[in-house]
Motif scaffolding. Structure first.
Motif, mmCIF file in Angstrom:
data_model
loop_
_atom_site.group_PDB
_atom_site.id
_atom_site.type_symbol
_atom_site.label_atom_id
_atom_site.label_comp_id
_atom_site.label_asym_id
_atom_site.label_seq_id
_atom_site.Cartn_x
_atom_site.Cartn_y
_atom_site.Cartn_z
ATOM 1 N N SER A 89 46.934 34.024 45.559
ATOM 2 C CA SER A 89 45.926 33.384 45.799
ATOM 3 C C SER A 89 45.304 33.210 44.292
ATOM 4 O O SER A 89 45.341 33.839 43.207
ATOM 5 C CB SER A 89 44.933 34.298 46.282
ATOM 6 O OG SER A 89 43.662 34.487 46.132
ATOM 7 N N ILE A 90 44.703 31.942 43.952
ATOM 8 C CA ILE A 90 44.131 31.552 42.881
ATOM 9 C C ILE A 90 42.570 31.699 42.856
ATOM 10 O O ILE A 90 42.171 31.008 43.944
ATOM 11 C CB ILE A 90 44.529 30.029 42.651
ATOM 12 C CG1 ILE A 90 46.109 29.998 42.678
ATOM 13 C CG2 ILE A 90 44.259 29.883 40.978
ATOM 14 C CD1 ILE A 90 46.856 30.244 41.470
ATOM 15 N N GLN A 91 42.023 32.197 42.159
ATOM 16 C CA GLN A 91 40.554 32.335 41.864
ATOM 17 C C GLN A 91 40.100 31.525 40.725
ATOM 18 O O GLN A 91 40.256 31.936 39.589
ATOM 19 C CB GLN A 91 39.773 33.362 41.780
ATOM 20 C CG GLN A 91 40.084 34.508 43.252
ATOM 21 C CD GLN A 91 39.256 33.858 44.662
ATOM 22 O OE1 GLN A 91 38.536 33.065 44.487
ATOM 23 N NE2 GLN A 91 39.773 34.390 45.808
ATOM 24 N N GLY A 92 39.300 30.295 40.977
ATOM 25 C CA GLY A 92 38.945 29.494 39.526
ATOM 26 C C GLY A 92 39.809 28.038 39.660
ATOM 27 O O GLY A 92 40.153 27.907 40.539
ATOM 28 N N PRO A 93 39.624 27.603 38.637
ATOM 29 C CA PRO A 93 39.172 27.842 37.284
ATOM 30 C C PRO A 93 37.527 28.207 37.438
ATOM 31 O O PRO A 93 36.788 27.269 38.149
ATOM 32 C CB PRO A 93 39.235 26.874 36.344
ATOM 33 C CG PRO A 93 40.384 25.971 36.846
ATOM 34 C CD PRO A 93 40.147 26.320 38.503
ATOM 35 N N LYS A 94 36.797 28.919 36.766
ATOM 36 C CA LYS A 94 35.413 29.154 36.783
ATOM 37 C C LYS A 94 35.051 29.730 35.279
ATOM 38 O O LYS A 94 35.820 30.189 34.446
ATOM 39 C CB LYS A 94 35.146 30.193 37.850
ATOM 40 C CG LYS A 94 35.701 31.505 37.654
ATOM 41 C CD LYS A 94 35.187 32.244 38.821
ATOM 42 C CE LYS A 94 36.231 33.415 39.219
ATOM 43 N NZ LYS A 94 35.934 34.113 40.656
ATOM 44 N N PRO A 95 33.592 29.434 35.051
ATOM 45 C CA PRO A 95 33.521 29.661 33.531
ATOM 46 C C PRO A 95 33.576 31.325 33.263
ATOM 47 O O PRO A 95 33.377 32.003 34.019
ATOM 48 C CB PRO A 95 31.942 29.217 33.831
ATOM 49 C CG PRO A 95 31.505 28.976 34.982
ATOM 50 C CD PRO A 95 32.810 28.736 35.693
ATOM 51 N N LEU A 96 33.753 31.322 32.210
ATOM 52 C CA LEU A 96 34.082 32.747 31.582
ATOM 53 C C LEU A 96 32.778 33.355 31.771
ATOM 54 O O LEU A 96 31.598 32.723 31.182
ATOM 55 C CB LEU A 96 34.626 32.922 30.229
ATOM 56 C CG LEU A 96 36.176 32.504 30.091
ATOM 57 C CD1 LEU A 96 36.343 32.287 28.639
ATOM 58 C CD2 LEU A 96 37.070 33.655 30.798
ATOM 59 N N PRO A 97 32.635 34.598 31.686
ATOM 60 C CA PRO A 97 31.195 35.373 31.566
ATOM 61 C C PRO A 97 30.651 35.214 30.083
ATOM 62 O O PRO A 97 31.511 34.885 29.370
ATOM 63 C CB PRO A 97 31.471 36.771 31.826
ATOM 64 C CG PRO A 97 33.036 36.845 31.580
ATOM 65 C CD PRO A 97 33.434 35.378 32.026
ATOM 66 N N ARG A 98 29.352 35.164 29.952
ATOM 67 C CA ARG A 98 28.853 34.887 28.498
ATOM 68 C C ARG A 98 29.266 35.815 27.395
ATOM 69 O O ARG A 98 29.465 35.686 26.337
ATOM 70 C CB ARG A 98 27.219 35.259 28.554
ATOM 71 C CG ARG A 98 26.472 33.754 29.349
ATOM 72 C CD ARG A 98 25.101 34.176 29.610
ATOM 73 N NE ARG A 98 24.705 32.826 30.017
ATOM 74 C CZ ARG A 98 24.244 32.023 29.458
ATOM 75 N NH1 ARG A 98 24.360 31.970 28.067
ATOM 76 N NH2 ARG A 98 23.431 30.924 30.049
ATOM 77 N N SER A 99 29.624 37.024 27.866
ATOM 78 C CA SER A 99 30.059 38.152 26.973
ATOM 79 C C SER A 99 31.507 37.926 26.391
ATOM 80 O O SER A 99 31.761 38.346 25.382
ATOM 81 C CB SER A 99 30.051 39.538 27.885
ATOM 82 O OG SER A 99 30.883 39.558 28.725
ATOM 83 N N ALA A 100 32.119 37.064 27.162
ATOM 84 C CA ALA A 100 33.628 36.738 26.838
ATOM 85 C C ALA A 100 33.500 35.829 25.470
ATOM 86 O O ALA A 100 32.724 34.934 25.192
ATOM 87 C CB ALA A 100 34.403 36.201 27.561
ATOM 88 N N SER A 154 36.990 28.446 30.367
ATOM 89 C CA SER A 154 36.993 28.978 31.792
ATOM 90 C C SER A 154 38.122 29.812 31.842
ATOM 91 O O SER A 154 39.087 29.769 31.170
ATOM 92 C CB SER A 154 37.094 27.671 32.498
ATOM 93 O OG SER A 154 37.633 26.599 31.911
ATOM 94 N N GLY A 155 38.140 30.442 32.884
ATOM 95 C CA GLY A 155 39.334 31.385 33.266
ATOM 96 C C GLY A 155 39.911 31.251 34.661
ATOM 97 O O GLY A 155 39.087 30.714 35.559
ATOM 98 N N VAL A 156 41.068 31.680 34.911
ATOM 99 C CA VAL A 156 41.450 31.626 36.186
ATOM 100 C C VAL A 156 42.429 32.750 36.473
ATOM 101 O O VAL A 156 43.044 33.266 35.583
ATOM 102 C CB VAL A 156 42.598 30.284 36.601
ATOM 103 C CG1 VAL A 156 43.584 30.262 35.471
ATOM 104 C CG2 VAL A 156 42.751 30.128 37.644
ATOM 105 N N GLU A 157 42.159 33.277 37.835
ATOM 106 C CA GLU A 157 42.798 34.309 38.018
ATOM 107 C C GLU A 157 44.023 34.153 39.053
ATOM 108 O O GLU A 157 43.732 33.363 40.053
ATOM 109 C CB GLU A 157 41.920 35.432 38.808
ATOM 110 C CG GLU A 157 40.748 35.985 38.041
ATOM 111 C CD GLU A 157 41.081 37.377 37.560
ATOM 112 O OE1 GLU A 157 42.059 37.830 37.707
ATOM 113 O OE2 GLU A 157 40.162 37.810 36.802
ATOM 114 N N VAL A 158 45.144 34.501 38.738
ATOM 115 C CA VAL A 158 46.401 34.426 39.826
ATOM 116 C C VAL A 158 46.650 35.899 40.244
ATOM 117 O O VAL A 158 47.034 36.869 39.517
ATOM 118 C CB VAL A 158 47.614 33.792 38.982
ATOM 119 C CG1 VAL A 158 48.665 33.831 39.929
ATOM 120 C CG2 VAL A 158 47.228 32.706 38.349
ATOM 121 N N VAL A 159 46.321 36.080 41.549
ATOM 122 C CA VAL A 159 46.729 37.324 42.330
ATOM 123 C C VAL A 159 47.821 37.318 43.237
ATOM 124 O O VAL A 159 47.670 36.594 44.033
ATOM 125 C CB VAL A 159 45.315 37.886 42.771
ATOM 126 C CG1 VAL A 159 45.506 39.207 43.408
ATOM 127 C CG2 VAL A 159 43.976 37.291 42.073
#
Lengths: 313, 356
Positions: A89-100, A154-159
């Motif tokens: 399952s792929i979540q994203g691409p979505k913006p990285l958190p501000r702290s990153a 941005s970041g993307v999660e591959v789970v």
């Protein structure tokens, strides 16, 4: 076991439990050997693969891969071999958190997790080293394919969830029992992960230079090269290799080679790319199906708009 | 439709495409759906179901190789995999079995209360859930189980224990010596040598609301599908061995078939000009999806079991009632919900009875 102290989950009895031991395997010496599975396909023949995309509607992309086993015996409760069942399952691409920190390219995170019931030995919920290892290998395979410059910041999660995984060797062989086996099963799992992740990325519509596909080849004791080896079916694998292969560019993004290859590893790698070509053809078909389904949805979607509930706001 | 017009609406009406309306104003979006006054048609929710309608259940059992029993359950877009795995807990690894051992002889009378205590203190049932499988954007792997996951599994476990679904006699491994050491003439008494421990692991493939019902139906279907090998004490080797012959193995005899039905209560915005007139503005939605869960505060979960009596759905037991988050559902409404849960029970019973 670390899970014993996990207060956020339901824990097993503190005394610990053990997997059942079957009487016949202890008392009759020849019985276990009679259950040994045999390779019935040719050395260049691949196992059948089932691949489907879009299994997780809330994710931006998802896929499920299954490589079924040839035989399932009805006369014993001991399963002869396992098959391969992987969900991605792929979540994203979505913006990285501000702290990153700032990143000019897409930040790729891969997580591989075995389900507790995936292997003959029950696994825990905390990720172990084999799972992290697989995660890193998968990330290497995918990073070379995704055009990361198109998604800065941005970041993307591959789970990846492995519901059932190939074994390292046939479990009846001594030595493989403790999980300290040759690790050839992991190569099959990695190849499966690469293929299924590639299908999920495709489903998510993330720009890639090509479709990456996984393939495995191995060398047996008598020097024969076999494609897509099921470790349970071979007693004498000496080396195996998994690749992440870009078919139309003829490039390799990931190689994982294990065992004693001898003087010429190229032949083995070549074999693995041939196996990967089999996965590519499956991926292509799925991509086509996926595109057709999407076209149909857009057609129906426009139809639905007409009979929509009237709304203002 | 009057219910949702806002004062700023004097300007020419602004229309949005569906998905944008849903994200920008989820509450009015759902209310507009439910309050739609199209003639002769019952209003539909955003997911094309009526308020009373549950999602269809799909159950597929026995697909995992390394499990004693397994099931894949689909409720619309929510899908979960449950694998039941039995492992052996040896008697010497347990502290204080002496308290329980005497009752092993009298199998005829079952003390459900005592059983529950034994289950709980020995931890023979180990359910767990995993949400961080990319199943929803909210649960990203790498974090500890969220409070949602912890609540979910605690609810599942407490329902497992309170309904006494699994029989202790199925999990005990007894050994009857060939002769009684104290008195050679008397019948030999069985000794307790160990227990089967059931690990039930639920992995969500995808979550679209109502995770609890999906988890429970998955456990139910997997347990029904489970086969426990015949285990015996081997005196020569002093260990517990199992027979791998499927004909000697026994399925789990479950007590009844408790089925949960979850409802979400949608509180519509009342038009404050009309002083609480007859307009129906609260809806109880069966089997909410993720979007509806996000706009509903109050939820009710009713667990019923109609398998005890002979009269089918006319003769049911209420196992559990959970309600939280608001005060819309009153005594009368609860009665209606129990009826809806009983109807649901029938559907689930049919779905879980399907043989692989």
């Amino acid at each position: 076991m670390a899970a014993n102290t996990d207060r956020r989950r339901i824990n097993a009895p503190s005394g610990g439990t053990s997997a059942p031991v079957f009487a016949k395997t202890v008392l009759e010496s020849g019985y276990l050997q009679s259950l040994r599975p045999n390779r019935t396909r040719g050395p260049n023949e691949l196992r059948k693969t089932f691949l489907q995309t879009g299994i997780v509607p809330s994710a931006s992309g998802s896929a499920y891969l299954e490589v079924p086993t040839a035989s399932s015996s009805q006369s014993t409760l001991i399963p002869p071999t396992s098959s391969l069942k992987i969900a991605a399952s792929i979540q994203g691409p979505k913006p990285l958190p501000r702290s990153a920190p700032f990143s000019p390219t897409l930040v790729l995170t891969t997580t591989v997790k075995f389900a507790p019931f995936a292997t003959r030995h029950r696994r825990g919920y905390i990720r172990d080293s084999a799972e992290r290892d697989l995660g890193v290998h998968l990330e290497t395979a995918l990073r070379g394919v995704i055009i990361g410059e198109r998604w800065p910041k941005s970041g993307v999660e591959v789970v990846i969830t492995i519901l059932e995984g190939d074994e390292d060797a046939w479990w009846g062989d001594s030595g493989a029992e403790g999980g300290a086996g040759s690790g050839f099963g992991l190569l099959n799992v990695l190849a499966g992960c690469i293929t299924v992740a590639s299908a999920a990325i495709m489903d998510a519509g993330i720009d890639c230079v090509d479709m990456v596909a996984g393939g495995v080849a191995a060398v047996t004791g008598d020097g024969q090269k076999v494609l897509d080896p099921c470790p349970a079916e071979h007693q004498d694998l000496v080396a195996a290799c998994a690749v992440g292969y870009l078919a139309s560019r003829d490039e390799i993004t990931e190689i994982w080679l294990k065992g004693d290859v001898g003087a010429d590893p190229d032949e083995l790698i070549e074999g693995a790319t041939h196996a990967a070509l089999g996965s590519v053809s499956v991926l292509r078909e799925v991509l086509l199906e996926n595109m057709e389904a999407k076209m149909n949805i857009t057609k129906e979607g426009s139809k639905r708009k007409l009979e929509d509930v009237e709304m203002t706001g | 439709m009057a219910a949702i017009t806002t004062p700023s609406n004097t300007a020419p009406a602004l229309t949005f495409p569906r998905p944008i309306f849903a994200t920008v104003a989820p509450h009015p979006f759902l209310q507009a759906h439910l309050a739609a006054t199209k003639s002769s048609k019952t209003p539909l929710r955003a997911n094309n179901r009526t308020a009373q309608e549950f999602r269809r259940i799909g159950v597929n059992t026995g697909s995992l190789t390394h499990c004693n029993g397994s099931a894949v359950v689909r409720l619309g877009n929510t899908s979960a995999v449950c694998g039941v795995r039995a492992e052996i807990l040896k008697e010497e690894d347990v502290q204080g079995t002496a308290d329980f051992a005497p009752s092993t002889g009298s199998k005829a009378q079952e003390h459900v209360e005592g059983e529950r205590e034994e289950f709980e203190s020995l931890r023979l049932l180990v359910p767990n859930v995993e949400l961080s499988t990319g199943s929803t954007p909210q649960h990203i792997p790498g974090n500890a189980p969220s409070s949602f996951a912890q609540t979910l599994i605690t609810r599942v476990r407490s329902l497992l224990l309170s309904t006494s679904l699994v029989r202790l006699s199925d999990l005990r491994i007894l050994y009857t010596p060939p002769s009684n050491p104290d008195d050679p003439d008397a019948e030999p008494e069985p000794h307790l040598k160990g227990y089967w421990v059931l690990y039930m692991d639920i992995f969500y493939i995808s979550i679209d609301g109502n995770a609890f019902d999906a988890a429970w139906i998955a456990i139910l279907a997997a347990l029904k599908n489970s086969v426990i090998p015949h285990a015996f004490w081997e005196e020569e080797l002093e260990t517990i061995l199992c027979s791998d012959d499927p004909s000697e193995a026994h399925p789990l005899a479950l007590r009844g078939l408790p089925v949960p039905s979850t409802f979400a209560v949608f509180e519509g915005k009342r038009d404050w000009n009309e002083s609480g007139e007859d307009d129906e503005v609260d809806w109880v939605l069966s089997d909410p999806d993720a979007f509806e869960e996000s706009v509903c505060k109050e939820s009710v979960c009713v667990v019923v079991d109609c398998s005890g009596g002979k009269k089918g759905t006319k003769d049911g037991i209420l196992n559990k009632l959970e309600k939280s988050g608001g005060g819309v559902v009153d005594r009368e409404a609860i009665k209606g919900l129990v009826k809806r849960a009983v109807d649901r029970w029938e559907e689930v019973e049919k779905a879980t009875n399907v043989k692989p």
